[in-house]
Design an enzyme around this catalytic site. Structure first.
Site, PDB file in Angstrom:
ATOM      1  N   ARG A 122       0.859  -1.193   0.000  1.00 19.77           N
ATOM      2  CA  ARG A 122       0.000   0.000   0.000  1.00 19.77           C
ATOM      3  C   ARG A 122       0.889   1.235   0.000  1.00 19.77           C
ATOM      4  O   ARG A 122       1.671   1.437   0.931  1.00 19.77           O
ATOM      5  CB  ARG A 122      -0.928   0.017   1.216  1.00 19.77           C
ATOM      6  CG  ARG A 122      -2.096   1.017   1.060  1.00 19.77           C
ATOM      7  CD  ARG A 122      -2.905   1.151   2.339  1.00 19.77           C
ATOM      8  NE  ARG A 122      -2.162   1.893   3.331  1.00 19.77           N
ATOM      9  CZ  ARG A 122      -2.144   1.621   4.638  1.00 19.77           C
ATOM     10  NH1 ARG A 122      -2.826   0.596   5.111  1.00 19.77           N
ATOM     11  NH2 ARG A 122      -1.436   2.347   5.478  1.00 19.77           N
ATOM     12  N   GLU A 142       4.645   7.138   2.238  1.00 21.42           N
ATOM     13  CA  GLU A 142       5.455   5.946   2.478  1.00 21.42           C
ATOM     14  C   GLU A 142       4.903   4.785   1.675  1.00 21.42           C
ATOM     15  O   GLU A 142       3.791   4.843   1.136  1.00 21.42           O
ATOM     16  CB  GLU A 142       5.455   5.580   3.967  1.00 21.42           C
ATOM     17  CG  GLU A 142       4.087   5.220   4.521  1.00 21.42           C
ATOM     18  CD  GLU A 142       4.086   5.000   6.021  1.00 21.42           C
ATOM     19  OE1 GLU A 142       5.177   5.019   6.624  1.00 21.42           O
ATOM     20  OE2 GLU A 142       2.998   4.814   6.586  1.00 21.42           O
ATOM     21  N   ASN A 144       4.007   0.776   2.327  1.00 18.69           N
ATOM     22  CA  ASN A 144       3.803  -0.260   3.343  1.00 18.69           C
ATOM     23  C   ASN A 144       3.892  -1.619   2.672  1.00 18.69           C
ATOM     24  O   ASN A 144       3.095  -1.931   1.783  1.00 18.69           O
ATOM     25  CB  ASN A 144       2.425  -0.112   3.989  1.00 18.69           C
ATOM     26  CG  ASN A 144       2.228   1.250   4.632  1.00 18.69           C
ATOM     27  OD1 ASN A 144       2.611   1.476   5.754  1.00 18.69           O
ATOM     28  ND2 ASN A 144       1.635   2.178   3.883  1.00 18.69           N
ATOM     29  N   SER A 149      -3.084  -2.662   6.089  1.00 22.82           N
ATOM     30  CA  SER A 149      -4.424  -2.991   6.589  1.00 22.82           C
ATOM     31  C   SER A 149      -5.545  -2.246   5.870  1.00 22.82           C
ATOM     32  O   SER A 149      -5.324  -1.328   5.089  1.00 22.82           O
ATOM     33  CB  SER A 149      -4.497  -2.692   8.089  1.00 22.82           C
ATOM     34  OG  SER A 149      -4.219  -1.331   8.323  1.00 22.82           O
ATOM     35  N   LYS A 304      11.972   3.273   5.266  1.00 20.58           N
ATOM     36  CA  LYS A 304      12.128   4.687   4.909  1.00 20.58           C
ATOM     37  C   LYS A 304      13.443   4.939   4.185  1.00 20.58           C
ATOM     38  O   LYS A 304      13.526   5.802   3.314  1.00 20.58           O
ATOM     39  CB  LYS A 304      12.049   5.551   6.169  1.00 20.58           C
ATOM     40  CG  LYS A 304      10.855   5.272   7.096  1.00 20.58           C
ATOM     41  CD  LYS A 304       9.534   5.529   6.442  1.00 20.58           C
ATOM     42  CE  LYS A 304       8.364   5.416   7.418  1.00 20.58           C
ATOM     43  NZ  LYS A 304       8.161   4.056   7.949  1.00 20.58           N
ATOM     44  N   LYS A 361      11.188  10.530  10.779  1.00 21.77           N
ATOM     45  CA  LYS A 361      10.594   9.195  10.704  1.00 21.77           C
ATOM     46  C   LYS A 361      11.600   8.121  11.116  1.00 21.77           C
ATOM     47  O   LYS A 361      12.703   8.055  10.554  1.00 21.77           O
ATOM     48  CB  LYS A 361      10.133   8.900   9.269  1.00 21.77           C
ATOM     49  CG  LYS A 361       8.996   9.781   8.777  1.00 21.77           C
ATOM     50  CD  LYS A 361       8.535   9.324   7.408  1.00 21.77           C
ATOM     51  CE  LYS A 361       7.238   9.986   7.006  1.00 21.77           C
ATOM     52  NZ  LYS A 361       6.688   9.418   5.756  1.00 21.77           N
ATOM     53  N   GLU A 365       6.406   0.844  11.435  1.00 23.51           N
ATOM     54  CA  GLU A 365       5.086   0.900  10.824  1.00 23.51           C
ATOM     55  C   GLU A 365       4.037   0.983  11.927  1.00 23.51           C
ATOM     56  O   GLU A 365       4.333   0.825  13.102  1.00 23.51           O
ATOM     57  CB  GLU A 365       4.852  -0.352   9.969  1.00 23.51           C
ATOM     58  CG  GLU A 365       5.892  -0.576   8.886  1.00 23.51           C
ATOM     59  CD  GLU A 365       5.933   0.507   7.841  1.00 23.51           C
ATOM     60  OE1 GLU A 365       4.912   1.198   7.650  1.00 23.51           O
ATOM     61  OE2 GLU A 365       6.997   0.696   7.226  1.00 23.51           O
ATOM     62  N   GLY A 366       2.785   1.242  11.508  1.00 28.07           N
ATOM     63  CA  GLY A 366       1.678   1.120  12.442  1.00 28.07           C
ATOM     64  C   GLY A 366       1.144   2.420  13.002  1.00 28.07           C
ATOM     65  O   GLY A 366       0.177   2.422  13.742  1.00 28.07           O
ATOM     66  N   ARG A 447      -8.072   7.304   4.408  1.00 30.01           N
ATOM     67  CA  ARG A 447      -8.137   7.501   5.858  1.00 30.01           C
ATOM     68  C   ARG A 447      -8.035   8.998   6.120  1.00 30.01           C
ATOM     69  O   ARG A 447      -7.224   9.692   5.497  1.00 30.01           O
ATOM     70  CB  ARG A 447      -6.978   6.791   6.565  1.00 30.01           C
ATOM     71  CG  ARG A 447      -6.989   5.291   6.425  1.00 30.01           C
ATOM     72  CD  ARG A 447      -5.688   4.697   6.937  1.00 30.01           C
ATOM     73  NE  ARG A 447      -4.554   5.185   6.157  1.00 30.01           N
ATOM     74  CZ  ARG A 447      -3.300   5.195   6.587  1.00 30.01           C
ATOM     75  NH1 ARG A 447      -3.001   4.767   7.786  1.00 30.01           N
ATOM     76  NH2 ARG A 447      -2.332   5.637   5.799  1.00 30.01           N
TER      77      ARG A 447
END
Length: 471
Positions: A122, A142, A144, A149, A304, A361, A365-366, A447
């Site tokens: 993603r 970024e 993923n 998710s 990253k 950064k 993740e998350g 989102r």
């Protein structure tokens, strides 16, 4: 101001907002836009945070990044098989960050094995605007490559928004809400990997958390797999369960005496998801013939530092034609290494003097890990003489436009506010060092977060599920 805009555009006012939000919550629960929560029994579900309405998003830039996703899939797959590039990008991070060091050790242990790997990728983006909030471009936040998710729920949010718009008497909006089949498309990718393994009795293994809160998203993908191919058994196991249940037989992975075709990680992306013994299990699975989603290499390709490497002049041209490289480069934000040396020193000085212009950064993740504003200044002043700085990347801060919307949360009154929308484009890729067998885009996710919030992770409690209204 937001109240006036929503009243003028949709007819939303104090008189109907409460009933609309309750209808939307009920719809969400009935359709599975829900999660477990630690304060209720395991069988209970509560609504995930979501926006009452779809958020306006530039159709031009939406289509642009959709079109680029298969190229990004291909680039990250190729990087995942290049020890030279991963070492160049991550050598200092490996020394400073134990988590990245552990994944790289696993990568090295299997680098000479021929393996086919799968990525559910993603790529996340924010629109970039000038001081008058006029959109001038779109920038990548970024990539993923592990446990990306909400592909299982994104199509349902579109349906929820159609339901609400119809309740509000809106007409002619169908073509403004783009088709989104992320759940089916990601499931098709997993089934393709299972097919490629060529064993009809082999299973798909979901490696999951000890306590899965985002259960509806995961189950949505599981059931979509079964809709496509009902012969497939999906097994869910934690690392702890795998310590007892997993073994290798002639390089094939078996869990509870069943051969595994595909290992799909929904955990394992942050350090606290591992106990010491779990690293041995991840190595064991990596050593097997099972198709990993992701492999250790593809996990590292999503870091990253690799993202920063791809922004260097001339790098993209190694992977794609120059016109495509130019298009991808347009969506990259400026990034700066903080590694020891004069260039890193200069980047730190720049960030300390103008912290509001950057995001700091780590390799995590998350959601909830980045630093902003005065936090950057204070943090860098503390670590500027330490090797710890090698584990961070400094990125130019993107300036997204704000959009009026209404955030719906569990046990909270509806909140009309300005939001910032982050677009994720899903892609699936299946291949090895020599061949790519599947490379497709696989739907999208929007989102949104309050305009004054820095983070957008829904599972981390910062954002709300949304869908784009193309403008």
């Amino acid at each position: 101001m937001e109240h006036h805009i929503l009243k003028a555009r949709y007819g939303i006012c104090d008189d109907n907002l409460s009933s609309l939000s309750q209808d939307a919550k009920d719809y969400a629960l009935m359709k599975g836009v829900s999660q477990r929560t630690l304060d209720l029994p395991k069988d209970c579900r509560v609504p995930l945070s979501f926006c009452l309405l779809p958020s306006f998003f530039s159709e031009v830039y939406f289509n642009k990044v959709y079109r680029l996703q298969t190229y990004i899939n291909s680039i990250l797959l190729k990087v995942s098989f290049s020890k030279e590039i991963l070492m160049e990008c991550l050598s200092n991070t490996i020394e400073a960050d134990e988590f990245t060091h552990n994944i790289f050790k696993i990568y090295e242990a299997v680098e000479n094995k021929e393996q086919t790997v799968m990525g559910i990728i993603r790529s996340d983006y924010l629109l970039h605007a000038d001081s008058d909030e006029k959109v001038t471009g779109i920038k990548q936040v970024e990539n993923n490559t592990i446990s990306a998710s909400f592909g299982g729920l994104a199509p349902t949010i579109k349906e929820l928004h159609e339901f609400i718009l119809e309740r509000l008497g809106q007409k002619g909006f169908d073509h403004k809400l783009p088709l989104n089949e992320s759940c089916k498309d990601i499931a098709k990718g997993i089934v393709s990997a299972w097919d490629h393994y060529e064993c009809q009795n082999a299973i798909v293994l979901f490696v999951v958390e000890d306590e899965t809160l985002n259960i509806s998203d995961q189950r949505g993908l599981e059931y979509a797999i079964l809709d496509i191919e009902n012969k497939i058994e999906v097994m869910r196991c934690t690392f702890k369960e795998l310590r007892k249940a997993a073994c290798l037989k002639e390089n094939k992975l078996y869990v509870k005496d069943k051969e595994v075709a595909v290992v799909y990680y929904r955990t394992g992306y942050v350090p606290d998801q591992y106990e010491a013994e779990d690293w041995e299990i991840r190595l064991l699975m990596e050593q097997s013939h099972a198709i990993k989603c992701p492999s250790a290499g593809l996990h590292l390709a999503g870091t990253k530092k690799v993202q920063a490497y791809l922004t260097r002049p001339g790098v993209l041209e190694k992977y794609v034609e120059s016109n495509i490289a130019d298009e991808i480069r347009e969506v990259f934000a400026n990034q700066y290494s903080l590694e020891m040396g004069s260039d890193g020193d200069e980047a730190i000085k720049m960030a300390i003097e103008n912290p509001e212009k950057f995001v700091l950064k780590p390799e995590r993740e998350g959601g909830g890990n980045n630093l902003y504003g005065t936090e950057i200044k204070e943090f860098l002043e503390n670590i500027k003489s330490s090797e710890e700085r090698n584990a961070y990347i400094l990125m130019e801060r993107i300036n997204p436009p704000s959009i009026p919307n209404c955030i719906i949360q569990r046990n909270q009154p509806p909140e009309i506010t300005n939001v910032i929308a982050e677009l994720g484009i899903f892609g699936v890729v299946l291949g090895n060092k020599k061949n790519t067998y599947v490379n497709e885009f696989a739907g999208h996710l929007l989102r949104s977060k309050k305009a004054d919030s820095d983070e957008c992770g829904i599972a981390a409690g910062f954002g709300a599920l949304d869908s784009p209204y193309l403008d």
